[in-house]
Design an enzyme around this catalytic site. Structure first.
Site, PDB file in Angstrom:
ATOM      1  CG  HIS A  56      43.166 -80.227 -56.730  1.00  0.00           C
ATOM      2  ND1 HIS A  56      43.808 -80.118 -57.909  1.00  0.00           N
ATOM      3  CD2 HIS A  56      43.709 -79.391 -56.001  1.00  0.00           C
ATOM      4  CE1 HIS A  56      44.831 -79.334 -57.717  1.00  0.00           C
ATOM      5  NE2 HIS A  56      44.772 -78.739 -56.561  1.00  0.00           N
ATOM      6  CG  HIS A  58      43.325 -75.906 -53.992  1.00  0.00           C
ATOM      7  ND1 HIS A  58      44.659 -76.785 -54.016  1.00  0.00           N
ATOM      8  CD2 HIS A  58      42.845 -75.979 -52.816  1.00  0.00           C
ATOM      9  CE1 HIS A  58      44.729 -76.989 -52.658  1.00  0.00           C
ATOM     10  NE2 HIS A  58      43.676 -76.557 -52.081  1.00  0.00           N
ATOM     11  CG  ASP A  60      45.750 -73.251 -58.119  1.00  0.00           C
ATOM     12  OD1 ASP A  60      45.124 -73.455 -57.446  1.00  0.00           O
ATOM     13  OD2 ASP A  60      46.893 -73.545 -58.589  1.00  0.00           O
ATOM     14  CG  HIS A  61      44.318 -76.778 -60.142  1.00  0.00           C
ATOM     15  ND1 HIS A  61      45.192 -77.749 -60.671  1.00  0.00           N
ATOM     16  CD2 HIS A  61      45.330 -76.154 -58.957  1.00  0.00           C
ATOM     17  CE1 HIS A  61      46.470 -77.455 -60.292  1.00  0.00           C
ATOM     18  NE2 HIS A  61      46.335 -76.458 -59.340  1.00  0.00           N
ATOM     19  CG  HIS A 114      47.589 -80.636 -52.978  1.00  0.00           C
ATOM     20  ND1 HIS A 114      48.373 -79.649 -52.683  1.00  0.00           N
ATOM     21  CD2 HIS A 114      46.634 -80.100 -53.848  1.00  0.00           C
ATOM     22  CE1 HIS A 114      48.202 -78.465 -53.269  1.00  0.00           C
ATOM     23  NE2 HIS A 114      47.108 -78.696 -54.051  1.00  0.00           N
ATOM     24  CG  ASP A 133      48.346 -78.761 -57.422  1.00  0.00           C
ATOM     25  OD1 ASP A 133      48.831 -78.748 -58.648  1.00  0.00           O
ATOM     26  OD2 ASP A 133      47.767 -77.817 -57.010  1.00  0.00           O
ATOM     27  CG  HIS A 171      51.673 -75.494 -59.561  1.00  0.00           C
ATOM     28  ND1 HIS A 171      51.266 -74.235 -59.591  1.00  0.00           N
ATOM     29  CD2 HIS A 171      50.533 -76.224 -59.168  1.00  0.00           C
ATOM     30  CE1 HIS A 171      50.130 -74.130 -58.980  1.00  0.00           C
ATOM     31  NE2 HIS A 171      49.499 -75.541 -58.719  1.00  0.00           N
TER      32      HIS A 171
HETATM   33 FE    FE Z   1      47.563 -75.957 -57.466  1.00  0.00          FE
HETATM   34 ZN    ZN Z   2      46.256 -77.448 -55.625  1.00  0.00          ZN
END
Ligand code: FE
Ligand code: ZN
Length: 255
Positions: A56, A58, A60-61, A114, A133, A171
């Site tokens: 996805h 985001h 942080d990915h 999410h 996530d 996570h």
């Molecule tokens: Fe994340």
């Molecule tokens: Zn995420």
């Protein structure tokens, strides 16, 4: 021979995953929170990274992508629905598609909730699920874009996979998820023994990821919105499962 799985801790509490085929030395990466720890993990194995699978959009990915070794040779795969907000993709995929990755079939599942457009990668032969996530260890991702109904639908799809599936989520949130799960189902023996294992792992600074789908089904409240004991625990014994899920998610947001 099943694919070999590496769990790579990144940033504060993210995980990237590398899968390697020991016969061909070929490897694929799922999500890129950072580049240095991933480059190092792959170099240590002597694998040849060919493919990056993105779950996805985001940051942080995806944010480590340009720092990966031999970046220009990597094929980047992500959801067609998210192509406008992912890094440039070499291949787009949609729910129902299957790819060959490291010599194995990977099925694409839509697990929106999410975010809209969040996908999961499922490798039936090696029984690996990369859920990022969506389904998380003892939890599920926050609903930033999707509705509770959408996330419940996504989680039900994942719950239908074989119990022996290994669940690779994004996570290290498990210890705090455990506190919430216990607040609902203190008397669930499978949950109590899992929480002991989680505490032991965290004290030793070991990841609690990946987990096992059967264990999630028995202990993760977000997979249990239609299980009588949990419905009773939230005082919604006769409610529709989607409404129970909505209530559990709302309680977690306030927890
Ligand atoms: Fe994340
Ligand atoms: Zn995420």
């Amino acid at each position: 021979m099943p694919l070999t799985l590496l769990t790579v801790p990144c940033l504060t509490d993210n995980y990237a995953f590398v899968i390697g085929n020991l016969e061909t030395n070929e490897a694929a990466l799922i999500d890129v929170p950072d580049s240095a720890p991933i480059n190092q993990a792959i170099a240590q194995k002597g694998w040849r990274l060919t493919t990056v699978l993105l779950t996805h959009h985001h940051n942080d990915h995806i944010q480590g992508l340009d720092g990966l070794d031999r970046r220009s040779e990597l094929k980047v795969v992500g959801a067609d629905a998210d192509a406008h907000r992912l890094p440039p993709l070499d291949q787009t995929v949609a729910a129902g598609d299957s790819l060959t990755i490291c010599g194995e079939r990977a099925d694409i599942l839509d697990v929106s909730g999410h975010t809209n457009g969040h996908i999961a990668f499922y490798f039936p032969q090696s029984e690996l699920l990369f859920s990022a996530d969506s389904l998380m260890a003892l939890g599920c991702g926050r609903l930033f874009e999707g509705t509770p109904a959408k996330m419940w639908d996504s989680l039900q799809k994942l719950r239908a996979l074989p119990r022996s599936t290994t669940v690779c989520s994004g996570h290290e949130y498990t210890a705090s998820n455990a506190k919430f799960a216990l607040s609902l189902e203190e008397d669930n023996p499978a949950l109590r023994s899992r929480v002991e294992d989680i505490e032991k792992a965290r004290r030793a600074n070991r990841p609690t990821i990946p987990s096992n789908l059967g264990l999630e089904i028995d202990t993760n409240p977000f997979l249990r919105a239609d299980v009588p004991s949990l419905m009773k625990a939230v005082g919604m014994e006769t409610a529709a499962p989607v409404d129970v899920f909505t209530e559990i998610r709302a309680r977690k947001d306030r927890f």
